[in-house]
Design an enzyme around this catalytic site. Structure first.
Site, short mmCIF file in Angstrom:
data_model
loop_
_atom_site.label_atom_id
_atom_site.label_comp_id
_atom_site.label_asym_id
_atom_site.label_seq_id
_atom_site.Cartn_x
_atom_site.Cartn_y
_atom_site.Cartn_z
N GLY A 161 0.84 -1.21 0.00
CA GLY A 161 0.00 0.00 0.00
C GLY A 161 0.87 1.25 0.00
O GLY A 161 0.50 2.29 0.53
N GLY A 205 -0.36 4.70 -0.92
CA GLY A 205 -1.44 5.32 -0.13
C GLY A 205 -0.90 6.47 0.69
O GLY A 205 0.28 6.83 0.60
N ASP A 209 2.14 -1.95 -4.59
CA ASP A 209 0.84 -1.27 -4.56
C ASP A 209 0.12 -1.61 -5.86
O ASP A 209 0.75 -1.90 -6.87
CB ASP A 209 1.05 0.26 -4.46
CG ASP A 209 -0.22 0.97 -3.98
OD1 ASP A 209 -0.21 1.48 -2.84
OD2 ASP A 209 -1.22 0.98 -4.73
N ASN A 235 -1.06 -6.83 -7.00
CA ASN A 235 -2.09 -7.04 -5.99
C ASN A 235 -1.54 -7.94 -4.87
O ASN A 235 -0.92 -8.97 -5.15
CB ASN A 235 -3.28 -7.74 -6.69
CG ASN A 235 -4.52 -7.67 -5.86
OD1 ASN A 235 -4.48 -7.75 -4.64
ND2 ASN A 235 -5.64 -7.52 -6.55
N ILE A 236 -1.82 -7.57 -3.63
CA ILE A 236 -1.34 -8.42 -2.52
C ILE A 236 -2.09 -9.75 -2.47
O ILE A 236 -1.72 -10.66 -1.75
CB ILE A 236 -1.42 -7.72 -1.14
CG1 ILE A 236 -2.85 -7.22 -0.86
CG2 ILE A 236 -0.41 -6.60 -1.02
CD1 ILE A 236 -3.11 -6.94 0.61
N TYR A 247 -14.53 -3.34 7.90
CA TYR A 247 -13.14 -2.91 8.08
C TYR A 247 -12.69 -3.12 9.53
O TYR A 247 -11.61 -3.65 9.79
CB TYR A 247 -13.04 -1.44 7.68
CG TYR A 247 -11.74 -0.75 7.98
CD1 TYR A 247 -10.60 -1.00 7.23
CD2 TYR A 247 -11.66 0.21 9.00
CE1 TYR A 247 -9.41 -0.33 7.49
CE2 TYR A 247 -10.48 0.88 9.25
CZ TYR A 247 -9.36 0.61 8.50
OH TYR A 247 -8.18 1.27 8.76
#
Ligand code: SER
Length: 340
Positions: free
Chosen positions: A10, A13, A35, A54-55, A154
């Site tokens: 990320g 971000g 990322d 993509n993770i 979340y």
């Protein structure tokens, strides 16, 4: 000896970009990043290598691990709370399955290196779920083990991943062949809403703070999606990075837990408006509360009790509310939009 490698997920971000600058300025680590979106040109010289991907892609993670001796993981990639309510299954995939992939990779890496890879995981005020605004006002600063009943996907994801991290550190494969292998060293910070002078977050529910500030600086109207009295904890971005680095460097022997609240200050939407208005008296701020997003903020604590972090590893915010607004946010934001 070459400098240890840290993997930042990320990285593109809000937290990621600030962290990359800090890591580069300190010069003790080399950053490898991943990322979904490619890092902008100006951030690339700060990194040893950057991957766009993509993770969820295990093969990509294995490839990264095969190419680098990763000593530290900052796992920042996540779908935030508002975005997560729009697509809860995707949030679960990214926030939980994605984290599991990273934990697995860090665990393998720990075994390979024969020492614990430190895994730094930003968690959130979203892991708390206060039952009512009355109870929230009464609770004031909450401690880590209270009100762990989140109302967002979340929040559920972050709370569960805190447990997963603790499990990997202490109990992973406790009956199997790995029972005596080096395990990763998971450390998690529960952040308040973060406010940066450089970036505006996307998909969060604490976003009303940074959105109001950036809109005023750009001379744009802002209709705030929570009531004026909605109050949650906030932190200036440089302190978030300061906390991540503090958590990274903390002496494991002194850590009594793997999850830590980190606090700075607490503000209502109206408090933010007043701080913004001091510098932008003509700011056009109105209130158009969104029932669901307001309910989410109402379920988050008014403030965080971070005594555990202060005692165990010396956490102390640098930016109190006055300094954060007067010396960091407002001057930097004015400069930033003056350039555009
Ligand atoms: N900033 C996050 C959000 O609003 C909370 O951690 O979802």
């Amino acid at each position: 000896m070459s400098k240890p490698v840290v993997l930042v997920t990320g990285a593109n971000g809000e937290i990621g970009r600030s962290l990359l600058q800090k890591l580069h300025a300190e010069g003790r680590y080399r950053a490898v990043t991943v990322d979904l979106t490619p890092l902008p040109e100006r951030y690339r010289p700060l990194c040893l290598e950057t991957y766009a991907g993509n993770i969820m892609d295990k093969y990509l993670l294995d490839q990264i691990a095969a190419h680098h001796e990763i000593e530290v993981v900052f796992h920042l990639a996540a779908l935030l709370s508002t975005r997560g309510e729009r697509d809860p299954e995707l949030a679960h995939q990214v926030n939980v399955e994605g984290t599991l992939h990273l934990l697995r990779m860090a665990q393998n890496q720990s075994g390979r290196l024969g020492r614990a890879v430190r895994f730094i995981f930003p968690s959130s005020i979203a892991v708390y779920g206060l039952p009512s605004v009355e109870e929230k006002a009464k609770a004031g600063k909450v401690v880590e083990d209270s009100y762990n009943v989140p109302i967002t996907m979340y929040g559920c994801n972050k709370l569960y991943c805190e447990h997963l991290g603790r499990y990997f550190t202490q109990h992973f494969r406790q009956l199997g062949a790995l029972s005596s292998a080096a395990r990763l060293d998971f450390r998690s910070l529960r952040f308040p809403g973060l406010i940066s002078a450089d970036t505006v977050p996307t998909g969060g529910t604490s976003d009303f703070g940074p959105e109001m500030l950036h809109a005023a600086a750009k001379g744009e109207k802002y209709a705030c999606f929570v009531r004026e009295d909605t109050k949650i904890p906030f932190m200036a971005m440089p302190d978030a990075v300061h906390a991540l680095m503090g958590m990274l460097e903390a002496d494991r022997a002194k850590l009594t837990d793997s999850v830590y609240n980190v606090g700075a200050f607490s503000l209502s939407a109206k408090d933010i408006e007043q701080r913004v208005r001091k510098h932008f008296p003509d700011a056009d701020v109105t209130y158009a509360p969104d029932a669901v997003r307001n309910k989410i903020c109402d379920s988050w604590p008014e403030d965080l009790d971070d005594t555990r972090a202060r005692n165990d590893w010396g956490w102390k915010p640098i930016w109190d509310v006055e300094r954060a607004f007067e010396e960091y946010l407002l001057p930097s934001i004015k400069k930033r939009y003056a350039k555009e």
